[in-house]
Design a protein around this motif. Structure first.
Motif, PDB file in Angstrom:
ATOM      1  N   GLU A   1       2.543   6.072 -18.970  1.00 50.53           N
ATOM      2  CA  GLU A   1       2.997   5.410 -20.199  1.00 50.53           C
ATOM      3  C   GLU A   1       2.450   3.999 -20.356  1.00 50.53           C
ATOM      4  O   GLU A   1       2.760   3.324 -21.340  1.00 50.53           O
ATOM      5  CB  GLU A   1       4.532   5.289 -20.172  1.00 50.53           C
ATOM      6  CG  GLU A   1       5.272   6.564 -19.904  1.00 50.53           C
ATOM      7  CD  GLU A   1       5.451   7.360 -21.186  1.00 50.53           C
ATOM      8  OE1 GLU A   1       6.386   7.042 -21.922  1.00 50.53           O
ATOM      9  OE2 GLU A   1       4.627   8.265 -21.450  1.00 50.53           O
ATOM     10  N   ALA A   2       1.694   3.552 -19.373  1.00 49.27           N
ATOM     11  CA  ALA A   2       1.354   2.129 -19.308  1.00 49.27           C
ATOM     12  C   ALA A   2       0.407   1.678 -20.411  1.00 49.27           C
ATOM     13  O   ALA A   2      -0.299   2.474 -21.017  1.00 49.27           O
ATOM     14  CB  ALA A   2       0.733   1.815 -17.959  1.00 49.27           C
ATOM     15  N   VAL A   3       0.396   0.369 -20.640  1.00 46.28           N
ATOM     16  CA  VAL A   3      -0.537  -0.253 -21.573  1.00 46.28           C
ATOM     17  C   VAL A   3      -1.605  -0.963 -20.748  1.00 46.28           C
ATOM     18  O   VAL A   3      -1.291  -1.677 -19.799  1.00 46.28           O
ATOM     19  CB  VAL A   3       0.192  -1.305 -22.446  1.00 46.28           C
ATOM     20  CG1 VAL A   3      -0.773  -1.970 -23.408  1.00 46.28           C
ATOM     21  CG2 VAL A   3       1.360  -0.677 -23.188  1.00 46.28           C
ATOM     22  N   PHE A   4      -2.865  -0.766 -21.108  1.00 46.52           N
ATOM     23  CA  PHE A   4      -3.967  -1.483 -20.449  1.00 46.52           C
ATOM     24  C   PHE A   4      -4.342  -2.655 -21.335  1.00 46.52           C
ATOM     25  O   PHE A   4      -4.606  -2.461 -22.518  1.00 46.52           O
ATOM     26  CB  PHE A   4      -5.182  -0.572 -20.296  1.00 46.52           C
ATOM     27  CG  PHE A   4      -5.012   0.481 -19.236  1.00 46.52           C
ATOM     28  CD1 PHE A   4      -5.553   0.309 -17.975  1.00 46.52           C
ATOM     29  CD2 PHE A   4      -4.314   1.649 -19.511  1.00 46.52           C
ATOM     30  CE1 PHE A   4      -5.403   1.274 -16.990  1.00 46.52           C
ATOM     31  CE2 PHE A   4      -4.152   2.617 -18.540  1.00 46.52           C
ATOM     32  CZ  PHE A   4      -4.692   2.433 -17.267  1.00 46.52           C
ATOM     33  N   LEU A   5      -4.383  -3.856 -20.779  1.00 38.75           N
ATOM     34  CA  LEU A   5      -4.759  -5.003 -21.602  1.00 38.75           C
ATOM     35  C   LEU A   5      -5.350  -6.117 -20.762  1.00 38.75           C
ATOM     36  O   LEU A   5      -5.422  -6.019 -19.530  1.00 38.75           O
ATOM     37  CB  LEU A   5      -3.550  -5.522 -22.403  1.00 38.75           C
ATOM     38  CG  LEU A   5      -2.269  -5.940 -21.660  1.00 38.75           C
ATOM     39  CD1 LEU A   5      -2.420  -7.296 -21.016  1.00 38.75           C
ATOM     40  CD2 LEU A   5      -1.107  -5.966 -22.635  1.00 38.75           C
ATOM     41  N   SER A   6      -5.790  -7.150 -21.460  1.00 30.99           N
ATOM     42  CA  SER A   6      -6.245  -8.334 -20.755  1.00 30.99           C
ATOM     43  C   SER A   6      -5.539  -9.538 -21.355  1.00 30.99           C
ATOM     44  O   SER A   6      -5.725  -9.856 -22.521  1.00 30.99           O
ATOM     45  CB  SER A   6      -7.761  -8.493 -20.891  1.00 30.99           C
ATOM     46  OG  SER A   6      -8.120  -9.804 -20.503  1.00 30.99           O
ATOM     47  N   ALA A   7      -4.714 -10.180 -20.540  1.00 30.15           N
ATOM     48  CA  ALA A   7      -3.964 -11.339 -21.032  1.00 30.15           C
ATOM     49  C   ALA A   7      -4.898 -12.492 -21.320  1.00 30.15           C
ATOM     50  O   ALA A   7      -4.656 -13.286 -22.220  1.00 30.15           O
ATOM     51  CB  ALA A   7      -2.914 -11.760 -20.007  1.00 30.15           C
ATOM     52  N   SER A   8      -6.025 -12.567 -20.591  1.00 26.60           N
ATOM     53  CA  SER A   8      -6.875 -13.738 -20.820  1.00 26.60           C
ATOM     54  C   SER A   8      -7.862 -13.546 -21.967  1.00 26.60           C
ATOM     55  O   SER A   8      -8.163 -14.503 -22.662  1.00 26.60           O
ATOM     56  CB  SER A   8      -7.560 -14.211 -19.536  1.00 26.60           C
ATOM     57  OG  SER A   8      -8.215 -13.170 -18.897  1.00 26.60           O
ATOM     58  N   THR A   9      -8.328 -12.323 -22.230  1.00 23.85           N
ATOM     59  CA  THR A   9      -9.214 -12.160 -23.394  1.00 23.85           C
ATOM     60  C   THR A   9      -8.423 -11.761 -24.639  1.00 23.85           C
ATOM     61  O   THR A   9      -8.942 -11.834 -25.751  1.00 23.85           O
ATOM     62  CB  THR A   9     -10.288 -11.079 -23.163  1.00 23.85           C
ATOM     63  OG1 THR A   9      -9.629  -9.807 -23.117  1.00 23.85           O
ATOM     64  CG2 THR A   9     -11.064 -11.300 -21.885  1.00 23.85           C
TER      65      THR A   9
ATOM     66  N   ASN B   1      -2.859  -5.219 -16.341  1.00 19.90           N
ATOM     67  CA  ASN B   1      -3.532  -6.417 -16.825  1.00 19.90           C
ATOM     68  C   ASN B   1      -4.919  -6.564 -16.171  1.00 19.90           C
ATOM     69  O   ASN B   1      -5.212  -5.903 -15.196  1.00 19.90           O
ATOM     70  CB  ASN B   1      -2.650  -7.640 -16.504  1.00 19.90           C
ATOM     71  CG  ASN B   1      -3.188  -8.917 -17.116  1.00 19.90           C
ATOM     72  OD1 ASN B   1      -3.791  -8.901 -18.185  1.00 19.90           O
ATOM     73  ND2 ASN B   1      -2.984 -10.036 -16.427  1.00 19.90           N
ATOM     74  N   LYS B   2      -5.699  -7.455 -16.714  1.00 15.12           N
ATOM     75  CA  LYS B   2      -7.050  -7.782 -16.225  1.00 15.12           C
ATOM     76  C   LYS B   2      -8.006  -6.595 -16.373  1.00 15.12           C
ATOM     77  O   LYS B   2      -8.881  -6.390 -15.522  1.00 15.12           O
ATOM     78  CB  LYS B   2      -7.023  -8.276 -14.756  1.00 15.12           C
ATOM     79  CG  LYS B   2      -6.007  -9.397 -14.493  1.00 15.12           C
ATOM     80  CD  LYS B   2      -6.271 -10.147 -13.204  1.00 15.12           C
ATOM     81  CE  LYS B   2      -5.116 -11.085 -12.876  1.00 15.12           C
ATOM     82  NZ  LYS B   2      -5.286 -11.826 -11.632  1.00 15.12           N
ATOM     83  N   VAL B   3      -7.857  -5.824 -17.445  1.00 14.70           N
ATOM     84  CA  VAL B   3      -8.799  -4.703 -17.652  1.00 14.70           C
ATOM     85  C   VAL B   3     -10.218  -5.196 -17.830  1.00 14.70           C
ATOM     86  O   VAL B   3     -11.170  -4.465 -17.579  1.00 14.70           O
ATOM     87  CB  VAL B   3      -8.460  -3.817 -18.879  1.00 14.70           C
ATOM     88  CG1 VAL B   3      -7.397  -2.816 -18.554  1.00 14.70           C
ATOM     89  CG2 VAL B   3      -8.115  -4.640 -20.087  1.00 14.70           C
TER      90      VAL B   3
END
Ligand SMILES: Nc1nc2c(ncn2[C@@H]2O[C@H](COP(=O)(O)OP(=O)(O)OP(=O)(O)O)[C@@H](O)[C@H]2O)c(=O)[nH]1
Ligand SMILES: [Mg+2]
Length: 430
Positions: A345-353, A325-327
């Motif tokens: 295997e992970a997913v990169f993402l941003s929970a806030s954007t 999180n927080k990419v």
């Protein structure tokens, strides 16, 4: 029965307590590591309502058995605490009851370790009945072996960090009474667990996803993004103490998300034991989402800590999907490569954007598909109870009559599929 540690929510300190932090650096450890540990300890101290007025680090490969840091350092801390008018010293290291006692005697102010500080934060923040019982139990188990000279200090310092709630009414130092209280709390907790497990009915169409991870990783933010729930989010440690279960919204409605209490380095074992029932929610989950703040300098260590706690709780057998999180805050691609290396295997993402949430959904759908199997049962139409169980536990894809028998095709979780196959066989079907 009156709690030994009565709790109420008006325990804010009259003014922020002045605190000195102390840690040791083993000669092999990098400087950055001890810096980050003390930085985290300082965040914890602020969360508890303290102000850090000084920090001491001693380099030594072996801890002093009596006082952890050496005699000279104890003297320095004593001088500083007087000059800086500090009212509390917090050690990053675990202190045995005897070490805490020795240090308090030498410093003449209360001494706490990281575990005691974390317990204090939980005590102040607990809101639900369950969390309160769990925290009080953990606190009593932690304090029981420490009930000695320290208590005279605690009495004097009643209301300070580490003893919140302790001094408001009469301070009870009778071990037997505390043991009785522990037994009472344990039985309370069992009752709460029973109620909880009754409430927790498996819903067949929803896939349960538990969000786990280090404190402040962004679990609640992610829960809010996926469900529209307004769970409290703050740039502070241990904002969430009670599990929150919410159905996903819009494209996520197949999923049920469970927010959980965060983990931290050196989480007191008494707390882990107490929070077992809260984390039972995760035990029911089909998938664990391990949320990692990939922008944090210590994210690798934080991942290790989380994995360790999951292992201690025997939750590591579940399918775990790592979420970086927080990419949006991730600086260089080197960090990203390093993270990829740790969890390919992970997913990169941003929970806030909201960036890359779609990737997460795809991965979740995939991991769920891996966890479910197709089944087929040939049954006598009179096997009503078995047919009802298939409908209750599985997604029925189709059913038709063939030579007087009912043929049902379904998709179910592995464990349910095994159970259904047995039921079908036992009823004379195949
Ligand atoms: N930049 C950025 N900040 C985020 C992101 N996700 C969460 N945050 C921030 O990180 C902080 C912690 O978020 P929370 O959702 O409260 O974290 P948590 O894991 O639930 O923390 P605890 O409940 O305390 O264990 C908040 O200030 C959030 O706004 C993200 O994707 N990008
Ligand atoms: Mg949270």
């Amino acid at each position: 029965m009156t709690p030994v540690f009565p709790r109420n929510d008006s325990r804010l300190l009259p003014s922020r307590q002045r605190v000195i932090l102390a840690g040791i650096r083993s000669s092999r450890a990098p400087f950055s590591e001890v810096d980050e540990h003390l930085e985290e300890l300082s965040l914890l101290t602020e969360t508890a309502g303290g102000t850090v007025v000084g920090t001491f680090v001693q380099e030594r490969s072996r801890r002093d058995p009596a006082t952890v840091v050496g005699k000279g350092k104890v003297g320095e801390i004593a001088q500083a605490s007087e000059a800086l008018k500090a009212g509390l010293v917090i050690f990053d290291e675990d202190l045995s009851p005897a070490q805490a006692r020795n240090l308090e005697r030498a410093l003449d102010i209360p001494v706490l370790d990281r575990a005691g500080l974390i317990l204090d934060i939980f005590a102040v923040r607990a809101r639900s009945r369950e969390a309160k019982v769990q925290v009080e139990l953990a606190q009593l188990r932690y304090l029981l072996p420490r009930l000695t000279r320290r208590w005279t200090h605690l009495e004097r310092q009643a209301g300070g960090i580490g003893v919140r709630g302790v001094g408001e009414t009469q301070l009870e130092t009778d071990r037997r009474l505390i043991q009785k209280r522990i037994a009472h709390l344990v039985s309370d907790l069992r009752q709460i667990e029973r109620e909880r497990s009754q409430r927790r009915k498996r819903r067949k169409e929803t896939i349960q996803v538990a969000l786990v991870g280090y404190t402040n990783a962004g679990k609640s933010t992610l829960l809010n993004a996926l469900t529209g729930a307004g769970a409290p989010v703050e740039d502070r440690l241990f904002v969430t103490l009670d599990p929150l279960v919410r159905q996903g919204h819009e494209a996520w409605s197949r999923f049920l998300f469970i927010d959980t209490v965060g983990f931290i380095r050196k989480l007191p074992p008494q707390l882990v034991a107490s929070f077992r029932s809260t984390l039972e929610e995760s035990r029911e989950a089909d998938v664990l989402l391990h949320v990692v703040d990939v922008s944090h300098p210590s994210f690798e260590e934080q991942m290790k800590t989380t994995r360790q706690v999951l292992e201690e709780m025997a939750l590591n057998q579940k399918p775990i999907l790592t979420v970086f999180n927080k990419v949006d805050r991730l600086g260089s691609s080197i960090d990203r490569e390093h993270a990829e290396h740790l969890a390919p295997e992970a997913v990169f993402l941003s929970a806030s954007t909201g960036e890359a949430l779609e990737d997460l959904r795809r991965r979740l759908e995939e991991s769920v598909a891996e966890e479910t199997v197709l089944g087929r049962g040939v049954l006598s139409p009179s096997a009503g109870s078995v047919i009802a169980r298939i409908h209750a536990l599985a997604d029925v894809m189709g059913s038709r009559m063939e030579d007087g028998k009912l043929v049902i095709r379904y998709r179910a979780h592995r464990k349910d599929a095994a159970f259904l196959e047995r039921l079908i066989r036992e009823s004379g079907g195949s």
